[in-house]
Design a protein around this motif. Structure first.
Motif, PDB file in Angstrom:
ATOM      1  N   VAL A 109       0.838  -1.197   0.000  1.00 13.68           N
ATOM      2  CA  VAL A 109       0.000   0.000   0.000  1.00 13.68           C
ATOM      3  C   VAL A 109       0.874   1.249   0.000  1.00 13.68           C
ATOM      4  CG1 VAL A 109      -1.932   1.150   1.159  1.00 13.68           C
ATOM      5  CG2 VAL A 109      -1.741  -1.342   1.249  1.00 13.68           C
ATOM      6  N   VAL A 110       0.660   2.109  -0.984  1.00 14.21           N
ATOM      7  CA  VAL A 110       1.476   3.315  -1.120  1.00 14.21           C
ATOM      8  C   VAL A 110       0.586   4.560  -1.099  1.00 14.21           C
ATOM      9  CG1 VAL A 110       3.232   2.049  -2.451  1.00 14.21           C
ATOM     10  CG2 VAL A 110       1.466   3.324  -3.675  1.00 14.21           C
ATOM     11  N   GLY A 111       1.203   5.698  -0.843  1.00 13.62           N
ATOM     12  CA  GLY A 111       0.447   6.951  -0.788  1.00 13.62           C
ATOM     13  C   GLY A 111       1.089   7.889   0.218  1.00 13.62           C
ATOM     14  N   VAL A 112       0.854   9.187   0.099  1.00 13.13           N
ATOM     15  CA  VAL A 112       1.480  10.145   1.023  1.00 13.13           C
ATOM     16  C   VAL A 112       0.774  10.121   2.385  1.00 13.13           C
ATOM     17  CG1 VAL A 112       2.182  11.640  -0.909  1.00 13.13           C
ATOM     18  CG2 VAL A 112       0.128  12.208   0.389  1.00 13.13           C
ATOM     19  N   ASN A 113       1.454  10.681   3.378  1.00 19.30           N
ATOM     20  CA  ASN A 113       0.890  10.705   4.732  1.00 19.30           C
ATOM     21  C   ASN A 113      -0.394  11.526   4.780  1.00 19.30           C
ATOM     22  OD1 ASN A 113       3.141   9.332   5.591  1.00 19.30           O
ATOM     23  ND2 ASN A 113       4.253  11.226   6.039  1.00 19.30           N
ATOM     24  N   GLY A 114      -1.316  11.037   5.576  1.00 22.98           N
ATOM     25  CA  GLY A 114      -2.536  11.808   5.810  1.00 22.98           C
ATOM     26  C   GLY A 114      -3.678  11.487   4.869  1.00 22.98           C
ATOM     27  N   VAL A 115      -3.419  10.704   3.841  1.00 22.52           N
ATOM     28  CA  VAL A 115      -4.477  10.413   2.864  1.00 22.52           C
ATOM     29  C   VAL A 115      -5.465   9.354   3.380  1.00 22.52           C
ATOM     30  CG1 VAL A 115      -3.142  11.070   0.830  1.00 22.52           C
ATOM     31  CG2 VAL A 115      -3.078   8.692   1.644  1.00 22.52           C
ATOM     32  N   GLY A 116      -5.071   8.662   4.454  1.00 16.59           N
ATOM     33  CA  GLY A 116      -5.944   7.610   4.987  1.00 16.59           C
ATOM     34  C   GLY A 116      -5.385   6.223   4.704  1.00 16.59           C
ATOM     35  N   LYS A 117      -4.088   6.154   4.516  1.00 13.25           N
ATOM     36  CA  LYS A 117      -3.436   4.889   4.177  1.00 13.25           C
ATOM     37  C   LYS A 117      -3.595   3.864   5.308  1.00 13.25           C
ATOM     38  CE  LYS A 117       0.777   5.693   3.171  1.00 13.25           C
ATOM     39  NZ  LYS A 117       1.851   5.168   4.057  1.00 13.25           N
ATOM     40  N   THR A 118      -3.222   4.276   6.524  1.00 13.60           N
ATOM     41  CA  THR A 118      -3.300   3.352   7.661  1.00 13.60           C
ATOM     42  C   THR A 118      -4.740   2.918   7.917  1.00 13.60           C
ATOM     43  OG1 THR A 118      -1.533   4.695   8.593  1.00 13.60           O
ATOM     44  CG2 THR A 118      -2.477   3.016  10.018  1.00 13.60           C
ATOM     45  N   THR A 119      -5.639   3.883   7.857  1.00 20.41           N
ATOM     46  CA  THR A 119      -7.061   3.565   8.072  1.00 20.41           C
ATOM     47  C   THR A 119      -7.551   2.567   7.027  1.00 20.41           C
ATOM     48  OG1 THR A 119      -7.331   5.823   8.873  1.00 20.41           O
ATOM     49  CG2 THR A 119      -9.341   4.613   8.354  1.00 20.41           C
ATOM     50  N   THR A 120      -7.154   2.773   5.802  1.00 16.57           N
ATOM     51  CA  THR A 120      -7.570   1.873   4.723  1.00 16.57           C
ATOM     52  C   THR A 120      -7.018   0.461   4.961  1.00 16.57           C
ATOM     53  OG1 THR A 120      -7.709   3.718   3.187  1.00 16.57           O
ATOM     54  CG2 THR A 120      -7.536   1.526   2.204  1.00 16.57           C
ATOM     55  N   ILE A 121      -5.768   0.385   5.399  1.00 21.14           N
ATOM     56  CA  ILE A 121      -5.179  -0.921   5.707  1.00 21.14           C
ATOM     57  C   ILE A 121      -5.959  -1.583   6.838  1.00 21.14           C
ATOM     58  CG2 ILE A 121      -3.114  -2.076   6.656  1.00 21.14           C
ATOM     59  CD1 ILE A 121      -1.422  -0.007   5.116  1.00 21.14           C
ATOM     60  N   GLY A 122      -6.285  -0.804   7.868  1.00 18.06           N
ATOM     61  CA  GLY A 122      -7.046  -1.331   9.004  1.00 18.06           C
ATOM     62  C   GLY A 122      -8.418  -1.844   8.577  1.00 18.06           C
ATOM     63  N   LYS A 123      -9.087  -1.071   7.744  1.00 17.65           N
ATOM     64  CA  LYS A 123     -10.415  -1.469   7.265  1.00 17.65           C
ATOM     65  C   LYS A 123     -10.322  -2.744   6.408  1.00 17.65           C
ATOM     66  CE  LYS A 123     -12.401   3.245   6.741  1.00 17.65           C
ATOM     67  NZ  LYS A 123     -12.546   4.310   5.718  1.00 17.65           N
ATOM     68  N   LEU A 124      -9.301  -2.797   5.572  1.00 16.91           N
ATOM     69  CA  LEU A 124      -9.114  -3.985   4.727  1.00 16.91           C
ATOM     70  C   LEU A 124      -8.832  -5.214   5.585  1.00 16.91           C
ATOM     71  CD1 LEU A 124      -6.937  -2.719   1.734  1.00 16.91           C
ATOM     72  CD2 LEU A 124      -9.239  -3.692   1.615  1.00 16.91           C
ATOM     73  N   ALA A 125      -7.965  -5.025   6.591  1.00 17.59           N
ATOM     74  CA  ALA A 125      -7.622  -6.141   7.481  1.00 17.59           C
ATOM     75  C   ALA A 125      -8.899  -6.657   8.139  1.00 17.59           C
ATOM     76  CB  ALA A 125      -6.621  -5.669   8.533  1.00 17.59           C
ATOM     77  N   TYR A 126      -9.720  -5.737   8.574  1.00 18.34           N
ATOM     78  CA  TYR A 126     -10.988  -6.098   9.216  1.00 18.34           C
ATOM     79  C   TYR A 126     -11.878  -6.893   8.259  1.00 18.34           C
ATOM     80  CZ  TYR A 126     -15.799  -5.416  10.787  1.00 18.34           C
ATOM     81  OH  TYR A 126     -17.103  -5.621  11.130  1.00 18.34           O
ATOM     82  N   GLN A 127     -11.989  -6.392   7.038  1.00 21.81           N
ATOM     83  CA  GLN A 127     -12.890  -7.045   6.080  1.00 21.81           C
ATOM     84  C   GLN A 127     -12.385  -8.423   5.654  1.00 21.81           C
ATOM     85  OE1 GLN A 127     -14.033  -4.340   2.917  1.00 21.81           O
ATOM     86  NE2 GLN A 127     -14.764  -2.810   4.371  1.00 21.81           N
ATOM     87  N   PHE A 128     -11.076  -8.515   5.464  1.00 19.21           N
ATOM     88  CA  PHE A 128     -10.514  -9.823   5.107  1.00 19.21           C
ATOM     89  C   PHE A 128     -10.692 -10.811   6.263  1.00 19.21           C
ATOM     90  CE2 PHE A 128      -7.691  -7.638   1.861  1.00 19.21           C
ATOM     91  CZ  PHE A 128      -8.249  -8.282   0.779  1.00 19.21           C
ATOM     92  N   LYS A 129     -10.435 -10.323   7.474  1.00 20.81           N
ATOM     93  CA  LYS A 129     -10.576 -11.205   8.632  1.00 20.81           C
ATOM     94  C   LYS A 129     -12.023 -11.670   8.775  1.00 20.81           C
ATOM     95  CE  LYS A 129      -9.549 -12.050  13.357  1.00 20.81           C
ATOM     96  NZ  LYS A 129      -9.636 -11.561  14.704  1.00 20.81           N
ATOM     97  N   LYS A 130     -12.922 -10.729   8.583  1.00 19.06           N
ATOM     98  CA  LYS A 130     -14.350 -11.045   8.678  1.00 19.06           C
ATOM     99  C   LYS A 130     -14.741 -12.096   7.638  1.00 19.06           C
ATOM    100  CE  LYS A 130     -18.572  -8.551   8.262  1.00 19.06           C
ATOM    101  NZ  LYS A 130     -19.122  -7.247   7.902  1.00 19.06           N
ATOM    102  N   ALA A 131     -14.048 -12.065   6.504  1.00 20.64           N
ATOM    103  CA  ALA A 131     -14.331 -13.029   5.437  1.00 20.64           C
ATOM    104  C   ALA A 131     -13.614 -14.364   5.692  1.00 20.64           C
ATOM    105  CB  ALA A 131     -13.917 -12.447   4.091  1.00 20.64           C
ATOM    106  N   GLY A 132     -12.989 -14.476   6.869  1.00 17.66           N
ATOM    107  CA  GLY A 132     -12.359 -15.734   7.252  1.00 17.66           C
ATOM    108  C   GLY A 132     -10.918 -15.891   6.783  1.00 17.66           C
ATOM    109  N   LYS A 133     -10.305 -14.771   6.370  1.00 15.64           N
ATOM    110  CA  LYS A 133      -8.923 -14.843   5.880  1.00 15.64           C
ATOM    111  C   LYS A 133      -7.934 -14.559   7.005  1.00 15.64           C
ATOM    112  CE  LYS A 133     -10.466 -15.395   1.740  1.00 15.64           C
ATOM    113  NZ  LYS A 133     -10.504 -16.768   1.239  1.00 15.64           N
ATOM    114  N   LYS A 134      -6.785 -15.193   6.865  1.00 17.28           N
ATOM    115  CA  LYS A 134      -5.724 -14.947   7.833  1.00 17.28           C
ATOM    116  C   LYS A 134      -4.848 -13.801   7.314  1.00 17.28           C
ATOM    117  CE  LYS A 134      -2.708 -17.707  10.716  1.00 17.28           C
ATOM    118  NZ  LYS A 134      -2.164 -19.036  10.969  1.00 17.28           N
ATOM    119  N   VAL A 135      -4.811 -12.734   8.096  1.00 14.40           N
ATOM    120  CA  VAL A 135      -4.186 -11.484   7.640  1.00 14.40           C
ATOM    121  C   VAL A 135      -2.901 -11.172   8.415  1.00 14.40           C
ATOM    122  CG1 VAL A 135      -4.605  -9.004   7.254  1.00 14.40           C
ATOM    123  CG2 VAL A 135      -6.542 -10.599   7.258  1.00 14.40           C
ATOM    124  N   TYR A 136      -1.903 -10.648   7.730  1.00 10.89           N
ATOM    125  CA  TYR A 136      -0.691 -10.136   8.369  1.00 10.89           C
ATOM    126  C   TYR A 136      -0.467  -8.689   7.945  1.00 10.89           C
ATOM    127  CZ  TYR A 136       1.588 -13.900  10.870  1.00 10.89           C
ATOM    128  OH  TYR A 136       1.923 -14.836  11.815  1.00 10.89           O
TER     129      TYR A 136
END
Ligand code: GDP
Length: 305
Positions: A109-136
């Motif tokens: 995941v790339v992008g400048v600071n403040g654009v919501g990069k970390t939040t997007t990663i967190g949301k994706l991790a949540y959604q993948f986990k919810k879908a039963g995927k093992k996330v790192y």
């Protein structure tokens, strides 16, 4: 769907407000109406090139059909905009579909600071986990202490492991460690956060290509996706960042955040048209559920009602 309608509300209001004023008192689409439409599109953050592209298509259509009413303009505009948006064939409205045979699936995941990069990663991790995927998660933005801390908070909140080193360490080394752990533990998907410092293009290019190269020692075809996160509320800045990042590395997907609460949602149209890179997700709020797979039909439906 409701979030999408709600998230795009401001963009819709502003766009149609301008459009209604622009065609007020007009019945037929003529040069004057097209001039005004051009201004509406440009001031709605669609971008100059894409605006000219749309106007050109509508001009051709008007020339062909001879008489086009301003009422018909809405439908024509909707069709033209739909045809410029990128098709997102790897995600459906239920979520992202991980391709078969790529385990772990590595998203850098790339992008400048403040654009919501970390939040997007967190949301994706949540959604993948919810879908039963093992996330790192991999904290390869080692440049800012806050970046690692933010990612750690998400890792705890979502309940997925994070691999990190101390601040200032080599981002490629963190990525290597992350993929090694992910492999050893049978992870399905890995999300690697990176530092998006744009002050020096060569620096960014070198850093990203080094991370890729080192990751390939563990997973030969990694990264499977290089996702650029852009802040939709910054309008033309988002265009500029897309330009810089696509020059620095091969970007294969985009996430456009903060479309809620902005009237600048037109950037999605321009960015799709200019870069031809699938917009995979749109961010419509700060909560974990507020990241939606981008669907161009739904998008246009929400925009035009
Ligand atoms: P980073 O520096 O790029 O990692 O950015 P962060 O993930 O820390 O996000 C910066 C701020 O934007 C935080 O306050 C987030 O909650 C907020 N944010 C991220 N995505 C969205 C979104 O889609 N909508 C809204 N309203 N806020 C968002």
């Amino acid at each position: 769907k409701e979030t999408l309608d709600k998230g795009l509300e401001k963009t819709k209001e502003s766009f149609f407000g301008k459009l209604t004023r622009a065609v007020a008192g007009k019945s037929k689409v003529d040069d004057d109406v097209l001039d005004r439409l051009e201004e509406v599109l440009v001031t709605s953050d669609v971008g100059v090139d894409t605006t000219l592209n749309i106007i050109d298509r509508i001009e051709k259509r008007v020339a062909r059909d001879k008489y086009v009413t301003v009422n018909e303009l809405n439908d024509i505009l909707r069709d033209e905009i739909a045809s410029l948006l990128t098709e997102n064939n790897t995600a459906d409205t239920e979520g992202f579909v991980l391709p078969e045979g790529k385990k772990p699936y590595v998203i850098m995941v790339v992008g400048v600071n403040g654009v919501g990069k970390t939040t997007t990663i967190g949301k994706l991790a949540y959604q993948f986990k919810k879908a039963g995927k093992k996330v790192y998660l991999g904290a390869s933005d080692t440049f800012r202490a806050a970046a690692v801390e933010q990612l750690e908070i998400w890792s705890e909140r979502v309940g997925v492991p994070i691999v990190k080193q101390q601040m200032g360490s080599d981002p490629a080394s963190v990525a290597f460690d992350t993929l090694s752990s992910a492999m050893a533990n049978g992870a399905d998907v890995v999300l690697i956060d990176t530092a998006g410092r744009l002050h020096n293009k060569k620096g960014l290019m070198d850093e990203l290509s080094k991370i890729k190269r080192v990751m390939q020692k563990v997973v030969p075809d990694a990264p499977h996706d290089v996702m650029l996160v852009l802040d939709g509320s910054t309008g033309q800045n988002a265009f500029e960042q897309a330009k810089q990042f696509t020059l620095a590395t091969e970007v294969t997907s985009m996430a456009i955040t903060k479309l809620d609460g902005t009237a600048k949602g037109g950037v999605v149209i321009g960015i799709s048209d200019q870069f031809k890179i699938p917009v995979r997700y749109i961010g419509l709020g700060e909560g974990v559920e507020d990241l939606q797979p981008f669907n161009r039909k739904e998008f246009v439906k929400s925009l035009f009602g």
